[in-house]
Design a protein around this motif. Structure first.
Motif, PDB file in Angstrom:
ATOM      1  N   LEU A 111     -11.930   2.054   5.634  1.00 14.18           N
ATOM      2  CA  LEU A 111     -13.258   1.648   5.161  1.00 14.18           C
ATOM      3  C   LEU A 111     -14.339   2.133   6.129  1.00 14.18           C
ATOM      4  N   PRO A 112     -15.504   2.454   5.593  1.00 10.53           N
ATOM      5  CA  PRO A 112     -16.585   2.931   6.461  1.00 10.53           C
ATOM      6  C   PRO A 112     -17.208   1.787   7.260  1.00 10.53           C
ATOM      7  N   GLY A 113     -17.969   2.172   8.253  1.00 11.09           N
ATOM      8  CA  GLY A 113     -18.711   1.188   9.039  1.00 11.09           C
ATOM      9  C   GLY A 113     -17.835   0.435  10.025  1.00 11.09           C
ATOM     10  N   LEU A 114     -18.292  -0.745  10.357  1.00  8.68           N
ATOM     11  CA  LEU A 114     -17.631  -1.548  11.385  1.00  8.68           C
ATOM     12  C   LEU A 114     -16.277  -2.106  10.955  1.00  8.68           C
ATOM     13  N   TRP A 115     -16.002  -2.113   9.661  1.00  4.11           N
ATOM     14  CA  TRP A 115     -14.720  -2.652   9.191  1.00  4.11           C
ATOM     15  C   TRP A 115     -13.543  -1.954   9.855  1.00  4.11           C
ATOM     16  N   SER A 116     -13.676  -0.677  10.119  1.00  2.63           N
ATOM     17  CA  SER A 116     -12.564   0.067  10.716  1.00  2.63           C
ATOM     18  C   SER A 116     -12.212  -0.439  12.120  1.00  2.63           C
ATOM     19  N   LEU A 117     -13.152  -1.134  12.762  1.00  2.85           N
ATOM     20  CA  LEU A 117     -12.858  -1.692  14.086  1.00  2.85           C
ATOM     21  C   LEU A 117     -11.762  -2.768  14.027  1.00  2.85           C
ATOM     22  N   LEU A 118     -11.602  -3.404  12.873  1.00  2.00           N
ATOM     23  CA  LEU A 118     -10.555  -4.419  12.721  1.00  2.00           C
ATOM     24  C   LEU A 118      -9.152  -3.820  12.869  1.00  2.00           C
ATOM     25  N   TYR A 119      -9.061  -2.499  12.723  1.00  2.00           N
ATOM     26  CA  TYR A 119      -7.758  -1.851  12.919  1.00  2.00           C
ATOM     27  C   TYR A 119      -7.246  -2.100  14.336  1.00  2.00           C
ATOM     28  N   LEU A 161       0.864  -1.179   0.000  1.00  2.00           N
ATOM     29  CA  LEU A 161       0.000   0.000   0.000  1.00  2.00           C
ATOM     30  C   LEU A 161       0.894   1.221   0.000  1.00  2.00           C
ATOM     31  N   TYR A 162       0.666   2.092  -0.970  1.00  2.00           N
ATOM     32  CA  TYR A 162       1.357   3.383  -1.005  1.00  2.00           C
ATOM     33  C   TYR A 162       0.319   4.423  -0.631  1.00  2.00           C
ATOM     34  N   ASP A 163       0.570   5.139   0.449  1.00  2.00           N
ATOM     35  CA  ASP A 163      -0.405   6.110   0.940  1.00  2.00           C
ATOM     36  C   ASP A 163       0.322   7.306   1.538  1.00  2.00           C
ATOM     37  N   GLN A 164       0.090   8.464   0.978  1.00  2.00           N
ATOM     38  CA  GLN A 164       0.658   9.720   1.467  1.00  2.00           C
ATOM     39  C   GLN A 164       2.171   9.628   1.653  1.00  2.00           C
ATOM     40  N   GLY A 165       2.844   9.081   0.644  1.00  2.00           N
ATOM     41  CA  GLY A 165       4.298   9.022   0.662  1.00  2.00           C
ATOM     42  C   GLY A 165       4.891   7.878   1.468  1.00  2.00           C
ATOM     43  N   LYS A 166       4.049   7.031   2.057  1.00  2.00           N
ATOM     44  CA  LYS A 166       4.542   5.913   2.872  1.00  2.00           C
ATOM     45  C   LYS A 166       4.159   4.591   2.217  1.00  2.00           C
ATOM     46  N   PHE A 167       5.023   3.600   2.432  1.00  2.00           N
ATOM     47  CA  PHE A 167       4.758   2.257   1.946  1.00  2.00           C
ATOM     48  C   PHE A 167       4.448   1.344   3.116  1.00  2.00           C
ATOM     49  N   TYR A 168       3.440   0.501   2.929  1.00  2.00           N
ATOM     50  CA  TYR A 168       3.064  -0.498   3.921  1.00  2.00           C
ATOM     51  C   TYR A 168       3.105  -1.864   3.239  1.00  2.00           C
ATOM     52  N   THR A 169       3.557  -2.875   3.965  1.00  2.00           N
ATOM     53  CA  THR A 169       3.589  -4.229   3.429  1.00  2.00           C
ATOM     54  C   THR A 169       3.031  -5.204   4.458  1.00  2.00           C
ATOM     55  N   HIS A 170       2.829  -6.415   4.019  1.00  2.00           N
ATOM     56  CA  HIS A 170       2.392  -7.526   4.859  1.00  2.00           C
ATOM     57  C   HIS A 170       1.117  -7.182   5.637  1.00  2.00           C
ATOM     58  N   SER A 171       1.054  -7.518   6.903  1.00  2.00           N
ATOM     59  CA  SER A 171      -0.184  -7.329   7.675  1.00  2.00           C
ATOM     60  C   SER A 171      -0.559  -5.861   7.837  1.00  2.00           C
ATOM     61  N   ASP A 172       0.414  -4.974   7.744  1.00  2.00           N
ATOM     62  CA  ASP A 172       0.108  -3.543   7.879  1.00  2.00           C
ATOM     63  C   ASP A 172      -0.814  -3.054   6.762  1.00  2.00           C
ATOM     64  N   VAL A 173      -0.741  -3.695   5.597  1.00  2.00           N
ATOM     65  CA  VAL A 173      -1.601  -3.281   4.483  1.00  2.00           C
ATOM     66  C   VAL A 173      -3.065  -3.496   4.844  1.00  2.00           C
ATOM     67  N   ALA A 174      -3.390  -4.701   5.275  1.00  2.00           N
ATOM     68  CA  ALA A 174      -4.788  -4.993   5.616  1.00  2.00           C
ATOM     69  C   ALA A 174      -5.289  -4.052   6.708  1.00  2.00           C
TER      70      ALA A 174
END
Length: 138
Positions: A87-95, A67-80
């Motif tokens: 994401l809207p709704g309850l999905w954000s609770l998985l964070y 995931l490339y987001d605002q100049g940063k790269f995320y890989t592996h589990s950090d992407v999910a």
């Protein structure tokens, strides 16, 4: 970043274009992203290779989504985690799973990644988005 996202306005999710599990994840995000904030590109594409290189990944490495987001790269589990966070709704609770040690999250992620073709299969070629979704793919 001019070639990929000149205004840095959209997070870009890079995925293994022939992996059924990865394609399912992309479809999951598309269906739950009503504001169309995410953009997508296969790791096998020119943009995918360019961003993978910038992230410090070997060009042939297809065992992680990026995931490339605002100049940063995320890989592996950090992407999910970063994706569900947006994401809207309850999905954000998985964070909340971010409290688990990264080593444990990534070990689980890597185990699934190593077995993904065997468990979920592989396509002969990268997915072709529908005309309606084409604007979200780079």
């Amino acid at each position: 970043m001019e070639k990929t996202d000149p205004n840095h306005t959209h997070p870009i999710l890079l995925f293994d274009g022939v992996c059924n599990l990865c394609n399912t994840f992309v479809q999951f995000v598309i269906q739950r992203d009503p504001d169309a904030i995410f953009r997508f590109a296969p790791l096998q594409s020119a943009i995918g290779r360019e961003l993978s290189e910038r992230a410090g990944l070997p060009p042939e490495e297809l065992n992680t989504v990026v995931l490339y987001d605002q100049g940063k790269f995320y890989t592996h589990s950090d992407v999910a985690l970063q994706v569900v966070r947006r994401l809207p709704g309850l999905w954000s609770l998985l964070y909340g799973l971010v409290i688990l040690p990264k080593s444990l999250r990534d070990a689980t992620y890597n185990w699934v990644a190593r077995n993904r073709y065997r468990w979920f299969g592989k396509k002969a070629s990268c997915m072709v988005p529908t005309p309606d979704l084409k604007r979200r793919f780079l």
